[in-house]
Design a protein around this motif. Structure first.
Motif, PDB file in Angstrom:
ATOM      1  N   GLN A  15      -1.384  13.531  -6.977  1.00  0.00           N
ATOM      2  CA  GLN A  15      -0.686  13.572  -5.694  1.00  0.00           C
ATOM      3  C   GLN A  15       0.011  12.244  -5.422  1.00  0.00           C
ATOM      4  N   ILE A  16      -0.685  11.151  -5.680  1.00  0.00           N
ATOM      5  CA  ILE A  16      -0.102   9.824  -5.490  1.00  0.00           C
ATOM      6  C   ILE A  16       1.050   9.611  -6.475  1.00  0.00           C
ATOM      7  N   ALA A  17       0.846  10.012  -7.722  1.00  0.00           N
ATOM      8  CA  ALA A  17       1.893   9.864  -8.735  1.00  0.00           C
ATOM      9  C   ALA A  17       3.159  10.607  -8.299  1.00  0.00           C
ATOM     10  N   GLN A  18       3.020  11.846  -7.889  1.00  0.00           N
ATOM     11  CA  GLN A  18       4.178  12.646  -7.468  1.00  0.00           C
ATOM     12  C   GLN A  18       4.854  12.029  -6.243  1.00  0.00           C
ATOM     13  N   ALA A  19       4.063  11.567  -5.283  1.00  0.00           N
ATOM     14  CA  ALA A  19       4.617  10.951  -4.072  1.00  0.00           C
ATOM     15  C   ALA A  19       5.390   9.667  -4.375  1.00  0.00           C
ATOM     16  N   ASN A  20       5.165   9.108  -5.563  1.00  0.00           N
ATOM     17  CA  ASN A  20       5.846   7.875  -5.955  1.00  0.00           C
ATOM     18  C   ASN A  20       6.862   8.103  -7.071  1.00  0.00           C
ATOM     19  N   LEU A  27     -13.757  -1.550  -9.851  1.00  0.00           N
ATOM     20  CA  LEU A  27     -13.207  -0.364 -10.507  1.00  0.00           C
ATOM     21  C   LEU A  27     -11.804  -0.087  -9.998  1.00  0.00           C
ATOM     22  N   HIS A  28     -10.882   0.207 -10.893  1.00  0.00           N
ATOM     23  CA  HIS A  28      -9.529   0.597 -10.495  1.00  0.00           C
ATOM     24  C   HIS A  28      -8.903   1.483 -11.565  1.00  0.00           C
ATOM     25  N   ILE A  29      -8.067   2.374 -11.080  1.00  0.00           N
ATOM     26  CA  ILE A  29      -7.348   3.303 -11.945  1.00  0.00           C
ATOM     27  C   ILE A  29      -5.878   2.899 -11.915  1.00  0.00           C
ATOM     28  N   HIS A  30      -5.317   2.595 -13.073  1.00  0.00           N
ATOM     29  CA  HIS A  30      -3.883   2.326 -13.178  1.00  0.00           C
ATOM     30  C   HIS A  30      -3.166   3.680 -13.227  1.00  0.00           C
ATOM     31  N   ILE A  31      -2.114   3.816 -12.452  1.00  0.00           N
ATOM     32  CA  ILE A  31      -1.240   4.994 -12.472  1.00  0.00           C
ATOM     33  C   ILE A  31       0.147   4.450 -12.815  1.00  0.00           C
ATOM     34  N   MET A  32       0.678   4.848 -13.981  1.00  0.00           N
ATOM     35  CA  MET A  32       1.912   4.254 -14.462  1.00  0.00           C
ATOM     36  C   MET A  32       2.896   5.300 -14.959  1.00  0.00           C
ATOM     37  N   GLY A  33       4.173   4.977 -14.829  1.00  0.00           N
ATOM     38  CA  GLY A  33       5.190   5.862 -15.373  1.00  0.00           C
ATOM     39  C   GLY A  33       6.585   5.427 -14.993  1.00  0.00           C
ATOM     40  N   ARG A  34       7.513   6.295 -15.371  1.00  0.00           N
ATOM     41  CA  ARG A  34       8.925   6.074 -15.119  1.00  0.00           C
ATOM     42  C   ARG A  34       9.409   7.234 -14.246  1.00  0.00           C
ATOM     43  N   PRO A  35       9.998   6.923 -13.092  1.00  0.00           N
ATOM     44  CA  PRO A  35      10.488   8.011 -12.232  1.00  0.00           C
ATOM     45  C   PRO A  35      11.520   8.870 -12.943  1.00  0.00           C
ATOM     46  N   ASN A  52       1.937  -7.218 -11.042  1.00  0.00           N
ATOM     47  CA  ASN A  52       2.432  -7.564 -12.374  1.00  0.00           C
ATOM     48  C   ASN A  52       2.629  -6.259 -13.150  1.00  0.00           C
ATOM     49  N   PRO A  53       3.631  -5.460 -12.749  1.00  0.00           N
ATOM     50  CA  PRO A  53       3.747  -4.100 -13.297  1.00  0.00           C
ATOM     51  C   PRO A  53       4.067  -4.060 -14.788  1.00  0.00           C
ATOM     52  N   ALA A  54       3.429  -3.098 -15.457  1.00  0.00           N
ATOM     53  CA  ALA A  54       3.680  -2.852 -16.873  1.00  0.00           C
ATOM     54  C   ALA A  54       4.582  -1.636 -17.062  1.00  0.00           C
ATOM     55  N   ALA A  55       5.055  -1.054 -15.958  1.00  0.00           N
ATOM     56  CA  ALA A  55       5.938   0.118 -15.986  1.00  0.00           C
ATOM     57  C   ALA A  55       6.740   0.094 -14.688  1.00  0.00           C
ATOM     58  N   PRO A  56       7.850   0.842 -14.641  1.00  0.00           N
ATOM     59  CA  PRO A  56       8.646   0.874 -13.407  1.00  0.00           C
ATOM     60  C   PRO A  56       7.830   1.268 -12.175  1.00  0.00           C
ATOM     61  N   VAL A  57       6.928   2.220 -12.337  1.00  0.00           N
ATOM     62  CA  VAL A  57       5.950   2.532 -11.289  1.00  0.00           C
ATOM     63  C   VAL A  57       4.588   2.174 -11.863  1.00  0.00           C
ATOM     64  N   VAL A  96       0.841  -1.201   0.000  1.00  0.00           N
ATOM     65  CA  VAL A  96       0.000   0.000   0.000  1.00  0.00           C
ATOM     66  C   VAL A  96       0.873   1.247   0.000  1.00  0.00           C
ATOM     67  N   VAL A  97       0.548   2.184  -0.896  1.00  0.00           N
ATOM     68  CA  VAL A  97       1.272   3.459  -0.952  1.00  0.00           C
ATOM     69  C   VAL A  97       0.399   4.627  -0.503  1.00  0.00           C
ATOM     70  N   TYR A  98      -0.918   4.421  -0.450  1.00  0.00           N
ATOM     71  CA  TYR A  98      -1.836   5.468   0.010  1.00  0.00           C
ATOM     72  C   TYR A  98      -3.136   4.797   0.461  1.00  0.00           C
ATOM     73  N   GLU A  99      -3.710   5.353   1.535  1.00  0.00           N
ATOM     74  CA  GLU A  99      -5.008   4.877   1.992  1.00  0.00           C
ATOM     75  C   GLU A  99      -5.694   5.979   2.767  1.00  0.00           C
ATOM     76  N   ASP A 100      -6.992   6.113   2.544  1.00  0.00           N
ATOM     77  CA  ASP A 100      -7.831   6.971   3.372  1.00  0.00           C
ATOM     78  C   ASP A 100      -9.160   6.249   3.578  1.00  0.00           C
ATOM     79  N   ASP A 101     -10.162   6.943   4.057  1.00  0.00           N
ATOM     80  CA  ASP A 101     -11.445   6.305   4.351  1.00  0.00           C
ATOM     81  C   ASP A 101     -12.183   5.806   3.116  1.00  0.00           C
ATOM     82  N   GLU A 102     -11.856   6.373   1.939  1.00  0.00           N
ATOM     83  CA  GLU A 102     -12.619   6.062   0.729  1.00  0.00           C
ATOM     84  C   GLU A 102     -11.871   5.273  -0.328  1.00  0.00           C
ATOM     85  N   MET A 103     -10.551   5.294  -0.277  1.00  0.00           N
ATOM     86  CA  MET A 103      -9.781   4.679  -1.357  1.00  0.00           C
ATOM     87  C   MET A 103      -8.479   4.080  -0.850  1.00  0.00           C
ATOM     88  N   LEU A 104      -7.911   3.215  -1.663  1.00  0.00           N
ATOM     89  CA  LEU A 104      -6.673   2.520  -1.346  1.00  0.00           C
ATOM     90  C   LEU A 104      -5.844   2.452  -2.620  1.00  0.00           C
TER      91      LEU A 104
END
Length: 107
Positions: A70-75, A98-106, A32-37, A18-26
């Motif tokens: 915010q999550i992308a920047q924090a990672n 439902l899920h949102i993929h957040i992907m990229g290269r640092p 099985n990553p498709a990108a470094p992040v 887990v990299v982020y969690e609050d009352d509504e989301m995780l």
């Protein structure tokens, strides 16, 4: 207990990085990553896909989209990132929560 793997992660029955969690989301690292992040942001309330979202989910979806950068920047994704929402089998969805993929290269 639900047979949805993401619901089981939310309930802490299955471990996740887990990299982020609050009352509504995780948000956690994809196993099985498709990108470094490669992160998955999920609502804690279960609905199968974006096609199953209802009016009552509108504010939650807005908060999730607001949280993505915010999550992308924090990672380490300071130079940009890609988001992806697969919807239904024809859209490539494999886990029907439902899920949102957040992907990229640092940077």
């Amino acid at each position: 207990m639900s047979d949805c793997i993401f619901c089981q992660i939310i309930e802490k029955h299955i471990p996740a990085s887990v990299v982020y969690e609050d009352d509504e989301m995780l948000c956690f690292k994809d196993i099985n990553p498709a990108a470094p992040v490669h992160l998955l942001l999920i609502p804690k309330v279960h609905f199968d896909s974006l096609a199953h979202a209802q009016a009552k989910h509108e504010a939650l979806l807005g908060r999730m989209m607001f949280k993505v950068p915010q999550i992308a920047q924090a990672n380490g994704l300071n130079n940009g990132f890609k988001t992806q929402i697969n919807t239904g089998k024809g859209g490539g969805q494999e886990v029907f929560h439902l899920h949102i993929h957040i992907m990229g290269r640092p940077a």
